[in-house]
Design a protein around this motif. Sequence first.
Motif, short mmCIF file in Angstrom:
data_model
loop_
_atom_site.label_atom_id
_atom_site.label_comp_id
_atom_site.label_asym_id
_atom_site.label_seq_id
_atom_site.Cartn_x
_atom_site.Cartn_y
_atom_site.Cartn_z
N THR A 93 78.34 56.44 70.07
CA THR A 93 79.27 56.54 69.25
C THR A 93 79.20 55.62 68.05
O THR A 93 78.57 54.66 68.22
N PRO A 94 79.08 55.73 66.95
CA PRO A 94 79.40 57.27 66.44
C PRO A 94 77.99 58.30 66.39
O PRO A 94 77.10 57.54 66.48
N CYS A 95 78.37 59.51 66.53
CA CYS A 95 77.08 60.49 66.67
C CYS A 95 77.00 61.20 65.20
O CYS A 95 77.95 61.59 64.72
N ALA A 96 75.94 61.03 64.80
CA ALA A 96 75.64 61.48 63.39
C ALA A 96 74.28 62.02 63.19
O ALA A 96 73.26 61.68 63.90
N LEU A 97 73.98 63.14 62.33
CA LEU A 97 72.74 63.73 61.98
C LEU A 97 72.27 62.98 60.66
O LEU A 97 72.87 62.67 59.49
N HIS A 98 71.00 62.52 60.67
CA HIS A 98 70.50 61.85 59.45
C HIS A 98 69.39 62.82 58.92
O HIS A 98 68.59 63.01 59.72
N PHE A 99 69.43 62.97 57.70
CA PHE A 99 68.26 63.97 57.13
C PHE A 99 68.40 63.46 55.41
O PHE A 99 68.88 62.64 55.21
N GLN A 100 67.13 63.92 55.11
CA GLN A 100 66.95 63.77 53.58
C GLN A 100 66.69 64.96 52.95
O GLN A 100 66.37 66.18 53.22
N ILE A 101 67.38 65.15 51.68
CA ILE A 101 67.01 66.15 50.69
C ILE A 101 66.22 65.70 49.71
O ILE A 101 66.26 64.87 49.06
N ILE A 102 65.02 66.56 49.69
CA ILE A 102 63.88 66.32 48.59
C ILE A 102 63.91 67.30 47.36
O ILE A 102 63.85 68.49 47.86
N LEU A 103 63.69 66.83 46.39
CA LEU A 103 63.60 67.73 45.26
C LEU A 103 62.18 67.44 44.44
O LEU A 103 61.54 65.98 44.55
N GLU A 104 61.52 68.38 44.02
CA GLU A 104 60.02 68.07 43.24
C GLU A 104 60.44 68.42 41.75
O GLU A 104 61.45 68.96 41.02
N ASN A 105 59.25 67.90 41.02
CA ASN A 105 59.13 68.20 39.54
C ASN A 105 60.42 67.54 38.72
O ASN A 105 61.16 68.26 38.25
N PRO A 106 60.68 66.34 38.75
CA PRO A 106 60.03 65.18 39.37
C PRO A 106 60.54 65.11 40.81
O PRO A 106 61.63 65.68 41.22
N GLU B 15 62.62 63.68 43.77
CA GLU B 15 63.55 62.98 44.07
C GLU B 15 63.89 62.90 45.45
O GLU B 15 63.74 63.73 46.00
N LEU B 16 64.57 61.97 46.00
CA LEU B 16 64.98 61.68 47.51
C LEU B 16 66.61 61.37 47.68
O LEU B 16 66.98 60.27 46.83
N TYR B 17 67.32 61.96 48.47
CA TYR B 17 68.62 61.73 48.72
C TYR B 17 68.79 61.82 50.50
O TYR B 17 68.22 62.51 50.91
N THR B 18 69.48 60.79 50.72
CA THR B 18 69.82 60.54 52.22
C THR B 18 71.22 61.24 52.51
O THR B 18 72.21 60.82 51.79
N VAL B 19 71.30 62.00 53.59
CA VAL B 19 72.46 62.38 54.03
C VAL B 19 72.81 62.40 55.19
O VAL B 19 72.06 62.32 55.99
N VAL B 20 74.13 61.85 55.61
CA VAL B 20 74.62 61.57 56.95
C VAL B 20 75.69 62.63 57.38
O VAL B 20 76.73 62.39 56.76
N VAL B 21 75.61 63.28 58.34
CA VAL B 21 76.69 64.25 58.73
C VAL B 21 77.28 63.58 60.29
O VAL B 21 76.29 63.74 61.10
N GLU B 22 78.26 63.02 60.40
CA GLU B 22 78.75 62.68 61.41
C GLU B 22 79.63 63.64 62.13
O GLU B 22 80.26 64.63 61.53
N ILE B 23 79.13 63.79 63.50
CA ILE B 23 79.97 64.83 64.44
C ILE B 23 80.64 64.23 65.38
O ILE B 23 80.62 63.24 66.13
N THR B 24 81.95 64.77 65.12
CA THR B 24 83.25 64.01 65.99
C THR B 24 83.38 64.82 67.15
O THR B 24 83.15 66.11 67.35
N ASP B 25 84.04 64.29 68.14
CA ASP B 25 84.22 64.70 69.40
C ASP B 25 85.51 65.61 69.27
O ASP B 25 86.55 65.29 68.58
N ILE B 26 85.41 66.82 70.06
CA ILE B 26 86.60 67.52 70.55
C ILE B 26 86.76 67.69 72.04
O ILE B 26 85.57 67.58 72.52
#
Length: 815
Positions: free
Chosen positions: A86-99, A101-112
């Motif tokens: 814990t915490p449990c999270a998904l880490h990934f990046q969003i990439i754009l071209e021309n020009p 660009e790089l953005y970091t995204v974190v998605v936290e997964i909560t427990d049920i």
Amino acid sequence: MRRQVLLFILIVYLNSVSYSIPEEMAKGSLIGNIAQDLGLDIKRLTSGKARIFTNDNAEYVELNRDRGVLLVKEKIDREALCAQTTPCALHFQIILENPMELYTVVVEITDINDNTPIFEKPEMAFKISESAVLGAKFLLERAIDPDVGKNSLQSYFLTKTENFVLKLKDQPDGEKIVEMIIQKPLDREKEEEISLVLTAVDGGEPNLSGTAQIHVTVLDANDNAPVFTKTIYKATITENAPKGTVITRVTASDADKGSNSKVTYSISNTAADVRHMFGINEINGDLMLKSNVDYEKARHYQIHVQASDEGGLTDSCKITLEVIDVNDNKPVINIMSQTNVIPEDSKPATVVTMVNVQDVDSGDNGKVHCTINEHIPFTLKSTSNNFFNLVTDSELDRERASEYNITVTCSDEGVPSLSSSVTLTLQISDVNDNPPVFERSSYEAYIVENNTPGLSIFTVRARDADWNQNARVSYILEDSSVNGVPVSSYVSVSADSGVIHAVRSFDYEQIKDFQFHVKAQDGGSPPLSSNVTVKILIQDQNDNPPQVLYPVQSGGSVVAEMVPRSADVGYLVTKVVAVDVDSGQNAWLSYKLQKATDRALFEVGLQNGEIRTIRQVTDKDAVKQRLTVIVEDNGQPSRSATVIVNVAVADSFPEVLSEFTDFPHDKEYNDNLTFYLVLALAVVSFLFITCLVVIVSVKIYRWRQSRILYQSNLPVIPYYPPRYSDTLGTGTLQHVYNYEVCRTTDSRKSDCKFGRAGSENVLIMDPSSTGTMQRIQNEKSILDEPESPLEVIFGLFNKSRANSLHHTQILFISK
């Protein structure tokens, strides 16, 4: 539990966005509006080819570019994804071209609360002596709930019994150990077998529970239970340890004697996967490795060991095992975005490729640095942790290198260091930055005159270092003029091959050379060009025969050179003067005597065309001599011209007239002819006397001046006439002679006209001519030694008479 998207945005470095969602959401569920949260236009997501980059093999999130939102791609099980972390999270990046660009995204997964507490052993059996003391503890198998937080296991319940009570014991690491404690002595005689139900309950809403059966067999008395020397044992193991390695040893002792003091060891209250990896020697308590451990999968293990005697009494301890990392993982290079082609005019610091590097080792073993091969115009820059940009470091030149194989090598700091590499192929696209370059700075070409129009003269070549269309060279004739005529009327240039063709036939006698400019232009946009000067030299051909300038040939007249019979050997009769408009050896003329009335009397100078006597003239020689002289040039083949020279060997005009007069005996015609001959003779005599008077006057004047100088003892400076050079400049006329010719008048009554005597006043300063030098000395003696006027008169008279006979030409005209 109500499932909805819980959005929280936390702006961290590098433009990061965070979301929180519960596990087990349905496929296609909305996570968040990424375009809005990043402040991006939806059109930018489409034009930039926005995509998700992740290091995980499985992708749980997808990007909808049209809506600009993140959606659940696969149902997410938090327990399978993160286990107890814990915490449990998904880490990934969003990439754009021309020009790029790089953005970091974190998605936290909560427990049920989607997991029920489960006992790995649904049944537990105990053998307890009836003599077991009150407070004796019996460790029960604990239940496992994969959920975390309040949804995890919270409490245990035991069915109502008088003999036992449950006790939860908290460990430092947060685990709960369940112990069953005797609160009332056992009596085997009353109850030999006791069955109990253990219930484990979590804290979810609603709460979930699981049960296990406990079977207690009451034995006869065994007063002492085994006791471990330590409650918690700590040990370490390297992740590359071989199977069978003894990790540590636990020890428990029993105060009883005999069979009741015999202790056996076993692993209890431990997850099944851990029991598969580790084993314990039940006799001596050695903890051994049964399978390989991986630091990257688990860094810590907790193993519960139970010591039991044959009387059924037990004790427990815990082994805390720490796995020591070994540098056994190479860095993993991920190409996030790559450009395969880049123009050569790209500015420095242009991003070519984005690279992400991961090393799952820890510490120095997981620290990575990357390099690229040397001597290339690129560099690798670190943008953030484990992210690198391959950028241009200097200006590119496709003509120097059209392709680069860029090897990215990433190494960790472990000992020994591990590394991995990837090769990127980058093409350099051409830009029209090189003009065509001619092979020479200037060209000279030769062409023989009288050429055929359209003849290929020469080829100019230019090369362009660019590629494809930018290197396609076209040749253009620059506008200019030659002698007021456009150069395009002289030559043309092939646009593709650069071959220069003659448009017309050239005449060396009209134009000897000319030059023009040729432009080489490439096919780029805009096109580049360069110029070169081409000089065409016309080579002479022997296409012109010699032209005789003297003696002049006329159709109905006879021209004769008069030679006195007293002429000595080498007497100059006349000179044949000819020119050739060609040049070089084509204009080198030679003179030959082709025919002659008397070959033994005359000869012709091979180079100068002078006709001289080769023997003494005698009275027997014919008055009328006809010489045919051929003039040849030195061309191949040679060209020639002939001239007829009439020579009169006589001392007086009547003698000449009798030989050269061949006209009809018409009385009126003869009377007229006689009249004009007498008239001409009178005029010539008058002119001769006038000239003689003038000459005598000049001589007397010079004689008086010289006497004055002689008497005054002043030095006398002799006068030497200047030497006259060839006026034609052709090299064929070496001496200058003065000839005076009398031509016919338009009157039909005129039969002939005699030329007057021409005084030879031109001296040729030729050291090889002894006659000329003798005449110079004679002139000098006149100045040095004064003479009497009478001597001067008689001397000039005799000299003038001789010269008059020497240079008199007679022109006979036949009607």
